[in-house]
Design a protein around this motif. Structure first.
Motif, mmCIF file in Angstrom:
data_model
loop_
_atom_site.group_PDB
_atom_site.id
_atom_site.type_symbol
_atom_site.label_atom_id
_atom_site.label_comp_id
_atom_site.label_asym_id
_atom_site.label_seq_id
_atom_site.Cartn_x
_atom_site.Cartn_y
_atom_site.Cartn_z
ATOM 1 N N ASP A 1 0.811 -1.223 0.000
ATOM 2 C CA ASP A 1 0.000 0.000 0.000
ATOM 3 C C ASP A 1 0.842 1.269 0.000
ATOM 4 O OD1 ASP A 1 -2.350 -1.438 -0.079
ATOM 5 O OD2 ASP A 1 -2.637 -1.400 2.105
ATOM 6 N N ASP A 2 2.143 1.156 0.303
ATOM 7 C CA ASP A 2 3.038 2.310 0.313
ATOM 8 C C ASP A 2 3.640 2.600 -1.062
ATOM 9 O OD1 ASP A 2 2.640 2.621 3.069
ATOM 10 O OD2 ASP A 2 4.274 1.227 3.535
ATOM 11 N N VAL A 3 3.407 1.704 -2.042
ATOM 12 C CA VAL A 3 3.924 1.890 -3.396
ATOM 13 C C VAL A 3 3.118 2.999 -4.082
ATOM 14 C CG1 VAL A 3 4.190 0.814 -5.671
ATOM 15 C CG2 VAL A 3 4.761 -0.477 -3.599
ATOM 16 N N VAL A 4 3.834 4.022 -4.570
ATOM 17 C CA VAL A 4 3.151 5.145 -5.217
ATOM 18 C C VAL A 4 3.459 5.248 -6.712
ATOM 19 C CG1 VAL A 4 2.943 6.498 -3.102
ATOM 20 C CG2 VAL A 4 4.953 6.792 -4.555
ATOM 21 N N GLU A 5 4.494 4.539 -7.172
ATOM 22 C CA GLU A 5 4.857 4.631 -8.591
ATOM 23 C C GLU A 5 5.656 3.403 -9.004
ATOM 24 O OE1 GLU A 5 7.322 7.684 -11.535
ATOM 25 O OE2 GLU A 5 7.209 8.096 -9.401
ATOM 26 N N VAL A 6 5.361 2.901 -10.203
ATOM 27 C CA VAL A 6 6.121 1.796 -10.781
ATOM 28 C C VAL A 6 6.528 2.222 -12.189
ATOM 29 C CG1 VAL A 6 6.091 -0.616 -11.507
ATOM 30 C CG2 VAL A 6 4.816 0.079 -9.471
ATOM 31 N N GLN A 7 7.829 2.201 -12.466
ATOM 32 C CA GLN A 7 8.354 2.547 -13.788
ATOM 33 C C GLN A 7 9.098 1.347 -14.343
ATOM 34 O OE1 GLN A 7 8.318 5.535 -15.673
ATOM 35 N NE2 GLN A 7 6.687 6.081 -14.243
ATOM 36 N N ARG A 8 8.751 0.971 -15.574
ATOM 37 C CA ARG A 8 9.421 -0.146 -16.247
ATOM 38 C C ARG A 8 10.223 0.415 -17.419
ATOM 39 N NH1 ARG A 8 4.377 -1.830 -14.390
ATOM 40 N NH2 ARG A 8 4.388 -3.864 -13.346
ATOM 41 N N LYS B 1 8.743 3.244 -6.528
ATOM 42 C CA LYS B 1 8.851 4.322 -5.548
ATOM 43 C C LYS B 1 7.894 4.012 -4.402
ATOM 44 C CE LYS B 1 8.416 9.357 -5.308
ATOM 45 N NZ LYS B 1 8.115 10.566 -6.131
ATOM 46 N N VAL B 2 8.445 4.040 -3.185
ATOM 47 C CA VAL B 2 7.690 3.705 -1.987
ATOM 48 C C VAL B 2 7.795 4.877 -1.006
ATOM 49 C CG1 VAL B 2 7.461 2.045 -0.094
ATOM 50 C CG2 VAL B 2 8.318 1.280 -2.306
ATOM 51 N N VAL B 3 6.666 5.271 -0.426
ATOM 52 C CA VAL B 3 6.675 6.310 0.605
ATOM 53 C C VAL B 3 6.396 5.626 1.935
ATOM 54 C CG1 VAL B 3 5.588 8.415 1.455
ATOM 55 C CG2 VAL B 3 5.910 8.081 -1.004
ATOM 56 N N GLY C 1 6.295 6.642 5.696
ATOM 57 C CA GLY C 1 6.340 7.752 6.642
ATOM 58 C C GLY C 1 6.843 8.992 5.934
ATOM 59 N N LYS C 2 7.932 9.579 6.461
ATOM 60 C CA LYS C 2 8.524 10.766 5.840
ATOM 61 C C LYS C 2 9.579 10.412 4.797
ATOM 62 C CE LYS C 2 9.266 12.529 10.027
ATOM 63 N NZ LYS C 2 9.899 13.392 11.017
ATOM 64 N N ASP C 3 9.923 9.139 4.690
ATOM 65 C CA ASP C 3 10.976 8.716 3.774
ATOM 66 C C ASP C 3 10.412 8.271 2.427
ATOM 67 O OD1 ASP C 3 13.108 9.084 5.588
ATOM 68 O OD2 ASP C 3 12.665 7.156 6.524
ATOM 69 N N VAL C 4 11.141 8.628 1.369
ATOM 70 C CA VAL C 4 10.813 8.171 0.018
ATOM 71 C C VAL C 4 11.953 7.262 -0.427
ATOM 72 C CG1 VAL C 4 10.349 8.839 -2.364
ATOM 73 C CG2 VAL C 4 9.543 10.281 -0.479
ATOM 74 N N LEU C 5 11.602 6.078 -0.867
ATOM 75 C CA LEU C 5 12.565 5.050 -1.237
ATOM 76 C C LEU C 5 12.316 4.624 -2.677
ATOM 77 C CD1 LEU C 5 14.622 2.744 -0.566
ATOM 78 C CD2 LEU C 5 12.669 1.451 0.290
ATOM 79 N N HIS C 6 13.393 4.549 -3.460
ATOM 80 C CA HIS C 6 13.325 4.048 -4.831
ATOM 81 C C HIS C 6 14.054 2.709 -4.861
ATOM 82 C CE1 HIS C 6 11.941 7.878 -6.628
ATOM 83 N NE2 HIS C 6 12.532 8.366 -5.548
ATOM 84 N N VAL C 7 13.329 1.636 -5.127
ATOM 85 C CA VAL C 7 13.921 0.306 -5.236
ATOM 86 C C VAL C 7 14.033 -0.007 -6.722
ATOM 87 C CG1 VAL C 7 13.716 -2.135 -4.657
ATOM 88 C CG2 VAL C 7 12.885 -0.402 -3.049
#
Length: 191
Positions: free
Chosen positions: A76-83, A92-94, A96-102
């Protein structure tokens, strides 16, 4: 300039937590990367029986393709998927206050033409250029490189562990890690 090295270590702890039971240390993985995923692109994948979801990109079954698996607690924290083609996927996962790109990547093999390898690294560079410096980045997958045992010239990007000697492609990944103030984590732990 802010450092991504400390952010990387912080991020890893955020998405993988240790559970202790019966006096034994067990690891519960909340995120994972896969290269050479064997799944047709058209197939939609939801949560499986263990509560994990796979995002995938690939053109051909049984060739190339990469994927990222998240536990349902992160989905549910996934906000964007780029292929990007059949070799790179970024989620892209949000949290809390952190934004993470896996990012999951499958680099061209060493014996392929130089221009094919260069196109892949140009794409990786383009992806990194779109990510704000204050956001955390993890790059996982098979980058088809040998960084070797030596840290010479790459003390900031190489942890001092590894095996064998560095090949030309291994030098390119260390250059990439150095350019983006990242660390090659496989070279940070003794095997």
């Amino acid at each position: 300039m802010e450092s991504r090295k400390l952010e990387y270590r912080y991020t890893y702890r955020q998405i993988s937590r240790d559970n202790r039971s019966d006096g034994e240390k067990k690891s519960e993985h909340h995120a994972s990367s896969r290269d050479e995923v064997d799944r047709p692109k058209e197939q939609k994948v939801g949560l499986n029986k263990t509560g994990h979801k796979l995002w995938y990109v690939g053109k051909y079954q049984n060739r190339n393709g990469v994927g990222i698996v998240f536990h349902e607690s992160i989905v549910d924290d996934v906000v964007e998927v780029q292929r990007y083609e059949d070799r790179v996927i970024r989620i892209k996962v949000v949290m809390g206050k952190d934004v993470l790109h896996v990012n999951s990547a499958y680099a061209p093999q060493v014996d392929l033409a130089h221009n094919v390898k260069q196109e892949f690294w140009d794409r990786m560079d383009d992806i990194m250029q779109t990510i704000p410096i204050m956001e955390k980045v993890i790059i996982e997958g098979d980058l088809n490189r040998h960084v070797g045992m030596s840290r010479d010239g790459y003390e900031e990007a190489h942890g001092g562990y590894g095996y064998g000697s560095r090949n030309r492609e291994g030098e390119s990944i260390l250059d990439y890690a150095w350019a983006y103030d990242m660390v090659q984590p496989n070279a940070c732990f003794q095997k």
